[in-house]
Design a protein around this motif. Structure first.
Motif, mmCIF file in Angstrom:
data_model
loop_
_atom_site.group_PDB
_atom_site.id
_atom_site.type_symbol
_atom_site.label_atom_id
_atom_site.label_comp_id
_atom_site.label_asym_id
_atom_site.label_seq_id
_atom_site.Cartn_x
_atom_site.Cartn_y
_atom_site.Cartn_z
ATOM 1 N N PRO A 147 0.785 -1.241 0.000
ATOM 2 C CA PRO A 147 0.000 0.000 0.000
ATOM 3 C C PRO A 147 0.815 1.288 0.000
ATOM 4 C CG PRO A 147 0.091 -0.903 2.208
ATOM 5 C CD PRO A 147 0.794 -1.903 1.325
ATOM 6 N N GLY A 148 2.144 1.184 -0.012
ATOM 7 C CA GLY A 148 2.962 2.380 0.142
ATOM 8 C C GLY A 148 2.738 3.440 -0.919
ATOM 9 N N ALA A 149 2.673 3.042 -2.180
ATOM 10 C CA ALA A 149 2.515 4.020 -3.263
ATOM 11 C C ALA A 149 1.184 4.753 -3.145
ATOM 12 C CB ALA A 149 2.627 3.323 -4.613
ATOM 13 N N ALA A 150 0.118 4.016 -2.890
ATOM 14 C CA ALA A 150 -1.197 4.639 -2.735
ATOM 15 C C ALA A 150 -1.215 5.572 -1.529
ATOM 16 C CB ALA A 150 -2.269 3.562 -2.588
ATOM 17 N N ALA A 151 -0.589 5.159 -0.449
ATOM 18 C CA ALA A 151 -0.559 5.996 0.755
ATOM 19 C C ALA A 151 0.212 7.288 0.506
ATOM 20 C CB ALA A 151 0.069 5.213 1.906
ATOM 21 N N LEU A 152 1.333 7.190 -0.209
ATOM 22 C CA LEU A 152 2.121 8.377 -0.528
ATOM 23 C C LEU A 152 1.315 9.361 -1.370
ATOM 24 C CD1 LEU A 152 5.582 6.832 -1.443
ATOM 25 C CD2 LEU A 152 5.206 8.575 0.305
ATOM 26 N N ALA A 153 0.701 8.865 -2.437
ATOM 27 C CA ALA A 153 -0.064 9.727 -3.332
ATOM 28 C C ALA A 153 -1.253 10.353 -2.611
ATOM 29 C CB ALA A 153 -0.534 8.934 -4.543
ATOM 30 N N GLU A 157 -1.703 14.248 -1.860
ATOM 31 C CA GLU A 157 -2.774 14.738 -2.729
ATOM 32 C C GLU A 157 -2.279 14.953 -4.160
ATOM 33 O OE1 GLU A 157 -4.370 18.183 -0.758
ATOM 34 O OE2 GLU A 157 -5.579 16.955 0.600
ATOM 35 N N VAL A 158 -1.578 13.931 -4.672
ATOM 36 C CA VAL A 158 -1.095 13.958 -6.056
ATOM 37 C C VAL A 158 -1.673 12.750 -6.791
ATOM 38 C CG1 VAL A 158 1.039 15.138 -5.395
ATOM 39 C CG2 VAL A 158 1.000 12.632 -5.549
ATOM 40 N N PRO A 159 -1.754 12.806 -8.110
ATOM 41 C CA PRO A 159 -2.332 11.687 -8.846
ATOM 42 C C PRO A 159 -1.396 10.496 -8.966
ATOM 43 C CG PRO A 159 -1.616 13.398 -10.364
ATOM 44 C CD PRO A 159 -1.442 13.958 -8.979
ATOM 45 N N LEU A 194 -5.286 8.575 -11.553
ATOM 46 C CA LEU A 194 -6.208 8.249 -10.467
ATOM 47 C C LEU A 194 -5.869 9.079 -9.238
ATOM 48 C CD1 LEU A 194 -6.069 4.332 -10.687
ATOM 49 C CD2 LEU A 194 -7.779 5.846 -11.731
ATOM 50 N N THR A 195 -6.890 9.514 -8.532
ATOM 51 C CA THR A 195 -6.691 10.174 -7.239
ATOM 52 C C THR A 195 -7.559 9.471 -6.211
ATOM 53 O OG1 THR A 195 -8.392 11.809 -7.802
ATOM 54 C CG2 THR A 195 -6.105 12.425 -8.208
ATOM 55 N N ALA A 196 -7.138 9.549 -4.970
ATOM 56 C CA ALA A 196 -7.890 8.900 -3.901
ATOM 57 C C ALA A 196 -9.222 9.609 -3.689
ATOM 58 C CB ALA A 196 -7.074 8.914 -2.613
ATOM 59 N N PHE A 197 -10.277 8.829 -3.512
ATOM 60 C CA PHE A 197 -11.586 9.393 -3.203
ATOM 61 C C PHE A 197 -11.605 9.882 -1.752
ATOM 62 C CE2 PHE A 197 -13.152 5.972 -6.302
ATOM 63 C CZ PHE A 197 -13.088 6.847 -7.384
ATOM 64 N N PRO A 198 -12.423 10.874 -1.431
ATOM 65 C CA PRO A 198 -12.542 11.298 -0.028
ATOM 66 C C PRO A 198 -12.959 10.122 0.854
ATOM 67 C CG PRO A 198 -13.590 12.906 -1.480
ATOM 68 C CD PRO A 198 -13.236 11.713 -2.339
ATOM 69 N N GLY A 199 -12.181 9.895 1.881
ATOM 70 C CA GLY A 199 -12.490 8.818 2.813
ATOM 71 C C GLY A 199 -12.086 7.432 2.345
ATOM 72 N N GLU A 200 -11.503 7.322 1.145
ATOM 73 C CA GLU A 200 -11.102 6.008 0.634
ATOM 74 C C GLU A 200 -9.911 5.467 1.424
ATOM 75 O OE1 GLU A 200 -10.509 3.937 -3.734
ATOM 76 O OE2 GLU A 200 -9.753 5.982 -3.442
ATOM 77 N N LEU A 201 -10.032 4.243 1.901
ATOM 78 C CA LEU A 201 -8.930 3.622 2.629
ATOM 79 C C LEU A 201 -7.766 3.371 1.681
ATOM 80 C CD1 LEU A 201 -10.892 0.985 4.742
ATOM 81 C CD2 LEU A 201 -10.091 3.249 5.482
ATOM 82 N N ARG A 202 -6.549 3.392 2.209
ATOM 83 C CA ARG A 202 -5.392 3.177 1.338
ATOM 84 C C ARG A 202 -5.415 1.767 0.741
ATOM 85 N NH1 ARG A 202 0.046 2.850 5.167
ATOM 86 N NH2 ARG A 202 -0.466 0.922 6.247
ATOM 87 N N SER A 203 -5.983 0.807 1.479
ATOM 88 C CA SER A 203 -6.100 -0.553 0.932
ATOM 89 C C SER A 203 -7.056 -0.571 -0.255
ATOM 90 C CB SER A 203 -6.578 -1.521 2.010
ATOM 91 O OG SER A 203 -7.827 -1.119 2.542
ATOM 92 N N ARG A 208 -7.755 -0.502 -6.216
ATOM 93 C CA ARG A 208 -8.281 0.169 -7.406
ATOM 94 C C ARG A 208 -7.160 0.411 -8.422
ATOM 95 N NH1 ARG A 208 -9.937 5.721 -8.385
ATOM 96 N NH2 ARG A 208 -9.465 6.279 -6.225
ATOM 97 N N ILE A 209 -5.978 0.776 -7.931
ATOM 98 C CA ILE A 209 -4.826 0.954 -8.820
ATOM 99 C C ILE A 209 -4.448 -0.370 -9.464
ATOM 100 C CG2 ILE A 209 -2.376 1.565 -8.923
ATOM 101 C CD1 ILE A 209 -2.942 3.425 -6.484
#
Length: 240
Positions: A147-153, A157-159, A194-203, A208-209
């Motif tokens: 989950p590191g890449a998703a958590a970083l992005a 707040e970057v795509p 892709l950007t994280a949705f509000p409240g979307e868990l990093r998992s 989704r990625i």
């Protein structure tokens, strides 16, 4: 990009040296031993500043293929996460990965990173390339994503730029010293940012990625692996 710190990750002179190494040496070499198709670069038209490229990982070809396929403006300062226990333990490999890939160390054991961290680079506006599987696939299949890449992005707040690399395992599988002869077909497919949705868990963002990359690979594999082009082709995008 922040101008507060000028080091090899953001320096104009280092970027110029990497341009020569990447576009003048590495890309012509990789493109000469494989037949490369690039899809989806038009999806990157509005990408600026910092971002995280996330891709599947099956071969040592993956990084030069992605960096060579990216538009020049996006590849200029891209920093690549590389295994600290392999690429940074020997000074020669450390120097070459820094020159060709602007690499930063990633500790695959889960311990502390050595030197500069991915988070610090992203906060300075340096875009990153991360392989969330952590290592090259042994059979070419898509593994679980850390989950590191998703958590970083998400935190920055970057795509995320999802990328499917197709055919690299067949052309240069893990354990081989050089790509197979015959210029086998390989492809790089860029998905929609892709950007994280509000409240979307990093998992959830991580899955989704991963699902996006799997879908890109499934959609385009037949087209790419069935291509017999003898030169670099750029489809649905522009030429670099």
């Amino acid at each position: 990009m922040s101008a507060a710190i000028r080091d090899r990750f953001t320096s104009h002179s280092h970027a110029a040296a990497r341009f020569v190494a990447q576009r003048g040496l590495l890309k012509p070499l990789v493109w000469s031993v494989t037949s490369v198709t690039v899809l989806g670069r038009e999806r990157l038209a509005n990408v600026e500043d910092a971002y995280v490229v996330v891709a599947n990982h099956t071969s040592h070809l993956d990084t030069p293929l992605i960096m060579g396929a990216l538009p020049r403006r996006l590849a200029r300062h891209l920093a690549v996460g590389a295994a600290a226990d392999y690429f940074f333990d020997v000074w020669r490999r450390r120097g070459l990965t820094a020159l060709f890939f602007n690499a930063f160390p990633v500790d695959r054991t889960g311990g502390s990173a050595r030197g500069v961290s991915a988070k610090a680079l992203l906060n300075r506006g340096v875009p990153l390339l991360i392989f969330p599987e952590g290592t090259r696939s042994r059979d070419g299949s898509l593994g679980a994503f850390k989950p590191g890449a998703a958590a970083l992005a998400s935190a920055a707040e970057v795509p995320v730029l999802p990328v499917a690399v197709i055919g690299a395992h067949e052309a240069h599988p893990r354990g081989s010293n050089w790509p197979k002869p015959g210029r086998l077909p390989v492809g790089v497919v860029f998905g929609e940012p892709l950007t994280a949705f509000p409240g979307e868990l990093r998992s959830e963002f991580t899955e989704r990625i991963r699902s996006t990359i799997a879908a890109l690979s499934e959609e385009h594999s037949d087209r790419i692996l069935g291509t017999h082009a003898t030169s670099h082709r750029v489809l649905e995008g522009d030429r670099s």
